[in-house]
Design a protein around this motif. Structure first.
Motif, mmCIF file in Angstrom:
data_model
loop_
_atom_site.group_PDB
_atom_site.id
_atom_site.type_symbol
_atom_site.label_atom_id
_atom_site.label_comp_id
_atom_site.label_asym_id
_atom_site.label_seq_id
_atom_site.Cartn_x
_atom_site.Cartn_y
_atom_site.Cartn_z
ATOM 1 N N MET A 156 29.777 6.247 -12.799
ATOM 2 C CA MET A 156 28.464 6.873 -12.710
ATOM 3 C C MET A 156 27.430 6.136 -13.542
ATOM 4 O O MET A 156 26.231 6.229 -13.273
ATOM 5 C CB MET A 156 28.560 8.333 -13.163
ATOM 6 C CG MET A 156 29.384 9.218 -12.236
ATOM 7 S SD MET A 156 29.582 10.899 -12.875
ATOM 8 C CE MET A 156 27.886 11.445 -12.902
ATOM 9 N N ARG A 157 27.875 5.374 -14.535
ATOM 10 C CA ARG A 157 26.939 4.666 -15.405
ATOM 11 C C ARG A 157 26.683 3.232 -14.949
ATOM 12 O O ARG A 157 25.863 2.536 -15.548
ATOM 13 C CB ARG A 157 27.484 4.659 -16.840
ATOM 14 C CG ARG A 157 27.585 6.027 -17.469
ATOM 15 C CD ARG A 157 27.877 5.896 -18.962
ATOM 16 N NE ARG A 157 29.155 5.268 -19.205
ATOM 17 C CZ ARG A 157 30.290 5.941 -19.404
ATOM 18 N NH1 ARG A 157 30.278 7.260 -19.379
ATOM 19 N NH2 ARG A 157 31.419 5.295 -19.633
ATOM 20 N N THR A 179 36.983 4.538 -14.178
ATOM 21 C CA THR A 179 36.993 5.997 -14.212
ATOM 22 C C THR A 179 35.714 6.489 -13.543
ATOM 23 O O THR A 179 34.738 5.749 -13.424
ATOM 24 C CB THR A 179 37.052 6.508 -15.655
ATOM 25 O OG1 THR A 179 35.860 6.089 -16.354
ATOM 26 C CG2 THR A 179 38.274 5.955 -16.378
ATOM 27 N N ARG A 180 35.727 7.718 -13.111
ATOM 28 C CA ARG A 180 34.532 8.248 -12.440
ATOM 29 C C ARG A 180 33.351 8.322 -13.405
ATOM 30 O O ARG A 180 32.205 8.111 -13.008
ATOM 31 C CB ARG A 180 34.834 9.630 -11.855
ATOM 32 C CG ARG A 180 35.829 9.596 -10.706
ATOM 33 C CD ARG A 180 35.833 10.886 -9.911
ATOM 34 N NE ARG A 180 36.743 10.794 -8.785
ATOM 35 C CZ ARG A 180 36.419 10.280 -7.596
ATOM 36 N NH1 ARG A 180 35.191 9.827 -7.411
ATOM 37 N NH2 ARG A 180 37.288 10.233 -6.623
ATOM 38 N N GLU A 181 33.638 8.597 -14.681
ATOM 39 C CA GLU A 181 32.546 8.661 -15.652
ATOM 40 C C GLU A 181 31.917 7.283 -15.841
ATOM 41 O O GLU A 181 30.686 7.143 -15.883
ATOM 42 C CB GLU A 181 33.069 9.189 -16.990
ATOM 43 C CG GLU A 181 33.511 10.649 -16.978
ATOM 44 C CD GLU A 181 34.879 10.829 -16.360
ATOM 45 O OE1 GLU A 181 35.541 9.807 -16.066
ATOM 46 O OE2 GLU A 181 35.295 11.996 -16.160
ATOM 47 N N ALA A 182 32.763 6.238 -15.929
ATOM 48 C CA ALA A 182 32.229 4.885 -16.088
ATOM 49 C C ALA A 182 31.505 4.435 -14.824
ATOM 50 O O ALA A 182 30.491 3.739 -14.893
ATOM 51 C CB ALA A 182 33.356 3.911 -16.426
ATOM 52 N N GLU A 214 24.598 4.350 -22.010
ATOM 53 C CA GLU A 214 24.965 5.537 -22.761
ATOM 54 C C GLU A 214 24.152 5.646 -24.050
ATOM 55 O O GLU A 214 23.671 6.715 -24.409
ATOM 56 C CB GLU A 214 26.454 5.498 -23.075
ATOM 57 C CG GLU A 214 26.973 6.754 -23.773
ATOM 58 C CD GLU A 214 28.454 6.647 -24.053
ATOM 59 O OE1 GLU A 214 28.932 5.519 -24.293
ATOM 60 O OE2 GLU A 214 29.130 7.677 -24.040
ATOM 61 N N ASP A 269 33.634 8.434 -23.582
ATOM 62 C CA ASP A 269 34.207 8.022 -22.292
ATOM 63 C C ASP A 269 35.110 9.104 -21.710
ATOM 64 O O ASP A 269 36.182 8.826 -21.152
ATOM 65 C CB ASP A 269 34.996 6.715 -22.438
ATOM 66 C CG ASP A 269 34.116 5.540 -22.811
ATOM 67 O OD1 ASP A 269 32.912 5.613 -22.515
ATOM 68 O OD2 ASP A 269 34.619 4.567 -23.389
ATOM 69 N N GLY A 270 34.692 10.355 -21.875
ATOM 70 C CA GLY A 270 35.465 11.455 -21.320
ATOM 71 C C GLY A 270 36.686 11.836 -22.120
ATOM 72 O O GLY A 270 37.452 12.716 -21.706
ATOM 73 N N ASP A 272 32.344 -3.371 -19.671
ATOM 74 C CA ASP A 272 31.583 -2.128 -19.570
ATOM 75 C C ASP A 272 30.369 -2.149 -20.483
ATOM 76 O O ASP A 272 29.931 -1.119 -20.960
ATOM 77 C CB ASP A 272 32.497 -0.955 -19.939
ATOM 78 C CG ASP A 272 31.965 0.367 -19.410
ATOM 79 O OD1 ASP A 272 31.168 0.344 -18.470
ATOM 80 O OD2 ASP A 272 32.331 1.411 -19.956
#
Length: 790
Positions: A333-334, A328-331, A550, A668-669, A543
């Protein structure tokens, strides 16, 4: 004749393998007379042998090549790219014919006239072809001067394997003899003889082991030709450097490394090194540099493949992973830079713009890592965007003798390659926590979670009861995702002689062979990748780094984070519950659930446990349930499925107290409802006193039916000890409480010094002086009993 033909085939194949790189090097330096003479001698030898062996096609092809090379030696013709390509084409055709003769197959029916015609082309035409060719010849630099070949003989590989097996048996016999001698009384003369025998056996084993070794030159032999052909096809100029060809490694290891090395080199040429135009625009020389280096480091061979190309564009790689649904885009970015780079090993991901005959299908680097790790090796990337990439392979020196660990599980011993083990801990280590979620084990080591299995469970063995702690091994699987494996103990580490196991054993998929340690008892060698597949462990990108980042970000922002279980309700909602409240997760038979008086319960361990969400009927045989507990009370919470363990803020992102919910948290969004543990346990039915009350409840009116059938059962359910009738000769405990309905019985109890609770049948008292309690007012009755004892 058969022996002569076999000798001819062997010599031709070996010479072709060695000369492929020499032809490319000669093209880069046409003035190298020694290489030209070596190529000429090959064709001359083939032509002479073919006349005697009656191989006319061999003779015709080699004669044509010999004529052209004679003109070049005489200075009548130049070594242009077209001529070199034609010579290589003749060599390829001779190789095909040799292979067909070796296996007894029909000779290829291709027309040789085209190859001979290309070889005999006029120099002007060849020069024009050279002008049209965009790529320059590949410059091949080999470190170290030419060495004179040693005197050799040819032996069947099966004979060498038999020698190795025989020596291994001798070693085992020597070890057994050593144990027998230790059991006897000391004999210095016999000990000296045995010592000499032991030294001779060890020397013989080392020497025979060396017969399996081959120079890395054989691994590098096909690289120059491949680099030349790919460079011409892609219009790229490449300077190739080969170093460390004199390093030796096991012949079987050479065969296992060929495919990964070939794929890496093709990737470097196709994806890494830019075209001359792009290199000039980037301020680089037109010719790209590709360097292959081999060296020995301890009992490992290190092979480094480095280029000065564009490197790996990790941003593009992440975009590909997102488009493929891997991230995902959120993951994304991290992810750290190292995690982004590691995506190159995911199946189906490629940075190529289009699919070509060379690459772009996303099938490659995942197979490369799997093949390297299957033989006990590791692969590492050193990426410098815009400057180049270096890929390092570390593989064992030999597959026959490897360092291994001896582990004990289920009362038996097994071996596992030492290279597959990352870390070993005991289950009582403070940095290790093992928890069960949804029937699966999770080992958390220094805040990093790993899927966990017990070796006994994977192999279908009974787990023995042991006094000391169990050993937890962090094992590196072929997918790159390490997992934790529990064993009874790790007993020893030693050099293991590996032999193939029976086909029936290998068919299980969890063994890589068998070994004979010094004690002479055969052991099976575990396959880490096979164990992970057999246990059905996840092989997706882990992850962990993102979760740690996070948590650290939350800590820096002053937000307290707690571990929580993410689960799905039977009604479909996804929710969170603080992990510390969950004692365990288990599957329970749906038939054990029931309902009475509007309260749901489940029968567990001969006890009735309240169901927190009030569900008692299900459309399935087994129900996943969370076993919850505070410091005193226990509850059961049926769910549809357990998803995973996450970090959530201690205070929800949006506080909204309603029923059993305390608010909403974003993980995670995803927006997830958070269970309020206070409301959950407060809504459970009363259990009565946990500790049995002191003293007894004495029922003075023992002959009354209401007292025996209604009052006595109520008090027993509340945890009180009940005595029917006033005691006669027995002494009265000061803590006893007498319950009565008759005035005479109340007066008798007061005379005996007992505390009294007077019950009446009427809901209303007779007057202001009436201190009796209505017998159906349960709350007042229980409060009166407790008050009398306070």
């Amino acid at each position: 004749m058969d022996e002569l033909l076999q000798e001819f085939i062997s010599e031709t194949q070996e010479t072709l393998e060695a000369l492929a790189g020499e032809v490319v090097a000669w093209e880069a330096d046409p003035s190298d007379r020694d290489r030209l003479d070596a190529i000429f001698r090959f064709f001359h030898t083939v032509k002479g042998s073919c006349g005697f062996l009656n191989l006319p096609r061999f003779e015709r092809l080699s004669h044509a090549a010999e004529d052209v090379l004679s003109e070049i030696r005489a200075g009548k013709r130049g070594a242009d790219p077209a001529t070199v390509s034609a010579v290589l084409g003749i060599m390829d055709r001779i190789g095909e014919l040799t292979e067909a003769v070796a296996i007894g197959a029909a000779l290829p029916s291709e027309n040789d006239d085209f190859l001979i015609g290309a070889l005999s082309a006029q120099p002007e035409r060849a020069a024009q072809s050279a002008i049209e060719t965009a790529a320059a010849p590949v410059a091949v630099a080999r470190q170290g001067g030419a060495q004179s070949g040693p005197r050799t003989i040819r032996l069947p590989l099966s004979l060498i394997d038999q020698l190795m097996n025989g020596v291994s048996d001798m070693v085992l016999a020597r070890n057994e003899l050593s144990r027998k001698l230790r059991e006897r009384s000391a004999d210095p003369e016999l000990d000296n003889v045995f010592e000499r025998l032991s030294t001779c056996v060890a020397d013989m084993r080392d020497v025979i082991s060396k017969t399996r070794m081959q120079r890395v030159d054989r691994l590098f032999a096909a690289i120059p030709r491949m680099v030349r052909d790919l460079g011409r096809d892609l219009g790229k100029r490449i300077d190739l450097t080969l170093e460390g060809g004199d390093v030796e490694m096991d012949r079987e290891m050479v065969e296992m490394v060929v495919d990964p090395l070939t794929h890496i080199v093709r990737n470097s040429i196709d994806h890494g090194i830019e075209t001359p135009e792009n290199r000039r625009a980037a301020g680089k020389p037109d010719a790209g540099r590709l360097r292959l280096e081999a060296r020995q480091s301890g009992n490992q061979i290190v092979i480094a493949i480095a280029d000065d190309g564009a490197g790996i564009d990790t941003a593009r790689l992440v975009d590909k992973a997102i488009a493929a649904g891997r991230l995902t885009r959120e993951a994304a970015m991290r992810l750290s830079e190292e995690d982004k780079l590691d995506l190159i090993f995911q199946a189906g991901l490629s940075t190529a713009n289009q699919v070509t005959a060379i690459s772009g299908r996303g099938v490659g680097m995942d197979v490369v890592r799997a093949n390297v790790e299957r033989i006990g090796g590791v692969i590492a990337l050193d990426n410098h965007p815009g400057q180049g990439l270096c890929i390092t392979l570390r593989v064992p020196l030999t597959l026959t003798i490897i360092p291994g660990l001896i582990v004990r599980a289920g009362g038996q011993h097994f071996a596992i390659p030492r290279s597959a083990v990352v870390e070993i801990l005991h289950d009582n280590n403070e940095t290790l926590q093992v928890s069960e979620v949804g029937g699966a084990k999770i080992a958390t080591i220094r805040a990093i979670r790993h899927s966990m299995v017990d070796l006994e469970d994977v192999l279908g063995m009974e787990k023995p009861v042991q006094q000391g702690p169990r050993a937890i091994m962090v094992v590196r699987s072929a997918t790159g995702v390490p997992f934790a494996m529990g064993v009874s103990a790790v007993d020893n580490h030693e050099e293991l002689v590996i032999r193939p196991a029976s086909p029936l054993v290998m068919a299980t998929g969890v063994y890589a062979g068998m070994t004979l340690p010094d004690n002479g008892k055969p052991m099976l060698l575990l396959d880490a990748a096979g164990l992970a597949n057999a246990a059905r462990l996840p092989n997706i990108v882990d992850d962990r780094a993102a979760r740690q980042q996070e948590e650290q970000a939350g800590a820096q922002a002053g937000v307290e984070m707690v571990a929580a279980l993410r689960f799905e309700e039977l009604t479909g909602e996804r929710r969170l519950l603080k992990l510390s409240l969950i004692e365990r997760v288990e599957d329970i038979d749906a038939s054990l659930f029931g309902k009475s008086g509007g309260r749901a319960f489940v029968r567990l361990d001969e006890r009735l446990v309240p169901v927190a969400n009030g569900l008692s009927q299900f459309d399935r045989v087994k129900v996943s349930a969370l076993r919850l507990r505070d410091d005193r009370r226990e509850a059961c919470y049926p769910v549809a499925s357990v998803l995973d363990i996450v970090q959530m803020p201690a205070v929800p992102d949006m506080v909204a107290m309603h029923g059993m919910l305390s608010g909403v948290a974003v993980v995670d969004g995803e927006h997830l409802e958070v269970i309020n543990p206070f409301a959950l346990f407060a809504g459970l039915p009363e259990e009565g006193a946990v500790e049995r009350a002191r003293g007894r409840c004495v029922l003075a009116d023992s002959g009354d039916g209401w007292t025996r059938e209604i009052l006595a059962p109520l008090l027993r359910q509340a945890g009180h000890e009940v005595v029917l009738g006033l005691p006669g000769d027995c002494a009265v405990d000061p803590e006893d409480v007498v319950l009565c309905t008759e005035a005479d019985a109340a007066q008798a109890a007061e005379i005996m010094g007992c505390r009294v609770v007077h019950l009446r049948a009427s809901p209303r008292p007779e007057g202001p002086q009436d201190v009796s309690i209505y017998r159906y007012d349960q709350d007042a009755l229980m409060a009166a009993i407790a008050g009398r004892r306070a």
